[in-house]
Design a protein around this motif. Sequence first.
Motif, PDB file in Angstrom:
ATOM      1  N   PRO A 262      -0.738  -9.632   8.776  1.00 11.34           N
ATOM      2  CA  PRO A 262       0.205  -9.002  10.255  1.00 11.34           C
ATOM      3  C   PRO A 262       0.604 -10.374  10.403  1.00 11.34           C
ATOM      4  N   ASN A 263       0.852 -11.924  10.730  1.00 14.30           N
ATOM      5  CA  ASN A 263       0.870 -12.504  11.167  1.00 14.30           C
ATOM      6  C   ASN A 263       2.089 -13.495  10.082  1.00 14.30           C
ATOM      7  N   ASP A 264       1.984 -13.222   9.042  1.00 22.37           N
ATOM      8  CA  ASP A 264       2.407 -13.933   7.997  1.00 22.37           C
ATOM      9  C   ASP A 264       3.904 -14.305   8.062  1.00 22.37           C
TER      10      ASP A 264
ATOM     11  N   GLY B  78      -5.133 -11.101   6.823  1.00 24.06           N
ATOM     12  CA  GLY B  78      -4.637 -11.376   5.550  1.00 24.06           C
ATOM     13  C   GLY B  78      -4.073  -9.616   5.957  1.00 24.06           C
ATOM     14  N   PRO B  79      -3.648  -9.333   4.529  1.00 23.15           N
ATOM     15  CA  PRO B  79      -3.218  -7.257   4.670  1.00 23.15           C
ATOM     16  C   PRO B  79      -4.663  -7.014   4.647  1.00 23.15           C
TER      17      PRO B  79
ATOM     18  N   ILE C  86      -0.823  -0.623  11.135  1.00 27.39           N
ATOM     19  CA  ILE C  86       0.999  -1.026  10.881  1.00 27.39           C
ATOM     20  C   ILE C  86       2.092  -1.448  10.166  1.00 27.39           C
ATOM     21  N   VAL C  87       2.673  -1.084   9.839  1.00 29.49           N
ATOM     22  CA  VAL C  87       3.511  -1.179   8.669  1.00 29.49           C
ATOM     23  C   VAL C  87       4.283  -2.195   9.350  1.00 29.49           C
TER      24      VAL C  87
ATOM     25  N   PRO D 233       4.247  -7.225   5.628  1.00 28.70           N
ATOM     26  CA  PRO D 233       3.191  -6.680   6.997  1.00 28.70           C
ATOM     27  C   PRO D 233       2.380  -5.697   6.948  1.00 28.70           C
ATOM     28  N   ILE D 234       0.803  -5.829   6.812  1.00 22.97           N
ATOM     29  CA  ILE D 234       0.194  -4.657   7.525  1.00 22.97           C
ATOM     30  C   ILE D 234      -0.685  -5.107   7.431  1.00 22.97           C
TER      31      ILE D 234
END
Length: 288
Positions: free
Chosen positions: A106-108, A62-63, A150-151, A178-179
Amino acid sequence: MKLVRFGPAGAEKPGLVDADGALRDASALVPDIDGAFLSRLDGLALDDIGALPIVEGQPRLGPCVTGVGKFIGIGLNYADHAAESGLPVPSEPIVFLKANSCLSGPNDAIRLPAGAAKTDWEVELGVVIGQVAHNVRPADALRHVAGYCIVNDVSERSWQLEGTGQWTKGKSADSFGPIGPWLVTADEIADPQALGMWLEVNGVRKQTGSTATMIFSVAEVVSYLSRLFTLHPGDLITTGTPPGVGMGMTPPQYLRPGDRVQLGIDGLGAQGCAVITRDTARPVTAPA
């Protein structure tokens, strides 16, 4: 230390990534990775990471931080990106807000909202505040940073720049933030102005850059923002993107359903997001 949140959306647990890259469940130590936790990070005893249970398999990430009070963006913070956008180099940071409801893992999937026609990508360094910052000097600003992530500052350019043109409007759709994959604590990043960064779409390199070419450094950005409003633990700042965005290409290139975006920053891991249509019953078309 790499802090992570894992599990189904809305039911994530806090975790840590150990020196061997194994994900460990930290829910017995902390309720979640949020501002309250980050504000007391220095005083926590997390030395015995090896005693935490290993999380088997490959759970959804998740975030990497939750309870974000403010999601603040800095625009045109790389001179070469300003040039490709056809805009002058700013004399002071350009500030906008992203709705914190846009945060995703990050992978959503990046979900293109109905009416989106020019959705773009932006790899950026994210800065998460760990201590209250009010009117701080640049020399002291990094002491208020808990860590970095990362954003992908996903942006719908038609909403950002056309019509009434509002950056917050163009950057806040669900899934446009995404983070992660993890939040790397500040002690592990010797110099936030020396990080290579990259982004690919469908395996083709689009962005290659370095935080060394920022116009305003992380310390300058944190100091500047702290003079405008108080920064609180858990606040997230995304600090701008290097050149190579779709808007700046000839002809412009934008994301379409079926695309895959991958991006990374030195020491902070990598993301990989599929692009889908949010509502398959309503095709993505330009506004009438």
